[in-house]
Design a protein around this motif. Structure first.
Motif, PDB file in Angstrom:
ATOM      1  N   LYS A  26       0.834  -1.216   0.000  1.00 45.14           N
ATOM      2  CA  LYS A  26       0.000   0.000   0.000  1.00 45.14           C
ATOM      3  C   LYS A  26       0.864   1.259   0.000  1.00 45.14           C
ATOM      4  O   LYS A  26       0.542   2.228  -0.686  1.00 45.14           O
ATOM      5  CB  LYS A  26      -0.936   0.009   1.203  1.00 45.14           C
ATOM      6  CG  LYS A  26      -2.084  -0.956   1.077  1.00 45.14           C
ATOM      7  CD  LYS A  26      -3.008  -0.840   2.276  1.00 45.14           C
ATOM      8  CE  LYS A  26      -4.181  -1.769   2.141  1.00 45.14           C
ATOM      9  NZ  LYS A  26      -5.129  -1.615   3.250  1.00 45.14           N
ATOM     10  N   THR A  39      -2.619  -1.597  -9.335  1.00 41.08           N
ATOM     11  CA  THR A  39      -3.028  -2.775  -8.577  1.00 41.08           C
ATOM     12  C   THR A  39      -1.893  -3.781  -8.416  1.00 41.08           C
ATOM     13  O   THR A  39      -1.139  -4.021  -9.348  1.00 41.08           O
ATOM     14  CB  THR A  39      -4.199  -3.490  -9.307  1.00 41.08           C
ATOM     15  OG1 THR A  39      -5.239  -2.544  -9.552  1.00 41.08           O
ATOM     16  CG2 THR A  39      -4.745  -4.647  -8.508  1.00 41.08           C
ATOM     17  N   SER A  94      -5.159  -2.088  -4.306  1.00 38.53           N
ATOM     18  CA  SER A  94      -5.271  -1.088  -5.355  1.00 38.53           C
ATOM     19  C   SER A  94      -5.341   0.316  -4.759  1.00 38.53           C
ATOM     20  O   SER A  94      -5.728   0.494  -3.606  1.00 38.53           O
ATOM     21  CB  SER A  94      -6.539  -1.369  -6.175  1.00 38.53           C
ATOM     22  OG  SER A  94      -6.816  -0.304  -7.041  1.00 38.53           O
ATOM     23  N   GLU A 124      -9.059   1.144  -3.579  1.00 36.84           N
ATOM     24  CA  GLU A 124      -9.768   0.497  -2.485  1.00 36.84           C
ATOM     25  C   GLU A 124     -10.061   1.492  -1.369  1.00 36.84           C
ATOM     26  O   GLU A 124      -9.378   2.494  -1.209  1.00 36.84           O
ATOM     27  CB  GLU A 124      -9.006  -0.710  -1.956  1.00 36.84           C
ATOM     28  CG  GLU A 124      -7.696  -0.375  -1.294  1.00 36.84           C
ATOM     29  CD  GLU A 124      -6.891  -1.615  -0.950  1.00 36.84           C
ATOM     30  OE1 GLU A 124      -6.066  -1.499  -0.055  1.00 36.84           O
ATOM     31  OE2 GLU A 124      -7.090  -2.662  -1.571  1.00 36.84           O
ATOM     32  N   SER A 125     -11.046   1.185  -0.594  1.00 35.54           N
ATOM     33  CA  SER A 125     -11.463   2.017   0.515  1.00 35.54           C
ATOM     34  C   SER A 125     -10.419   1.981   1.625  1.00 35.54           C
ATOM     35  O   SER A 125      -9.798   0.955   1.881  1.00 35.54           O
ATOM     36  CB  SER A 125     -12.809   1.508   1.045  1.00 35.54           C
ATOM     37  OG  SER A 125     -13.093   2.118   2.285  1.00 35.54           O
ATOM     38  N   GLU A 143     -10.818  -0.852   4.248  1.00 33.75           N
ATOM     39  CA  GLU A 143     -10.599  -2.267   3.939  1.00 33.75           C
ATOM     40  C   GLU A 143      -9.336  -2.771   4.629  1.00 33.75           C
ATOM     41  O   GLU A 143      -8.378  -2.047   4.812  1.00 33.75           O
ATOM     42  CB  GLU A 143     -10.465  -2.484   2.423  1.00 33.75           C
ATOM     43  CG  GLU A 143     -11.773  -2.300   1.707  1.00 33.75           C
ATOM     44  CD  GLU A 143     -11.624  -2.588   0.215  1.00 33.75           C
ATOM     45  OE1 GLU A 143     -10.689  -3.297  -0.172  1.00 33.75           O
ATOM     46  OE2 GLU A 143     -12.452  -2.084  -0.545  1.00 33.75           O
TER      47      GLU A 143
END
Length: 100
Positions: free
Chosen positions: A2, A73, A91, A94-95, A98
């Motif tokens: 991330k 991603t 990705s 994404e929230s 998550e």
């Protein structure tokens, strides 16, 4: 992974600031390292990145863009789209809520 996605996303934002759009899917992330040509008169003089990073599984990121938006991603541990837990894709889309 991330953190790496966030770092590459920052470089893509710098590219967009200079060039007006993100690199297209066809130009790919290589446009951050090597001038893709006529699509950006303000590119450089130095590259946006020295080399393209890999995800934590030592694989390339999947980049897709139409120039106005992008998706970056990692396919996760299983190397396939989708998945759950450790195999889940990671990705820039994404929230924040998550789990990894």
């Amino acid at each position: 992974t991330k953190v790496t996605i966030a770092q590459v996303s920052d470089r893509l934002e710098m590219y967009r600031t200079d060039c007006g759009d993100y690199p297209t899917g066809e130009e790919g992330l290589e446009a951050l390292i090597t001038n893709p040509g006529g699509s950006c008169d303000e590119w450089g003089p130095e590259s946006y990145m020295e080399k393209l990073p890999k995800d934590q599984w030592k694989r390339d990121f999947v980049y897709d863009s139409d120039g106005s938006d992008f998706t970056l991603t990692s396919l996760g541990a299983d190397k396939k789209e989708g998945g759950t837990g450790y195999d889940a894709d990671i990705s820039n889309k994404e929230s924040d809520s998550e789990e990894e």
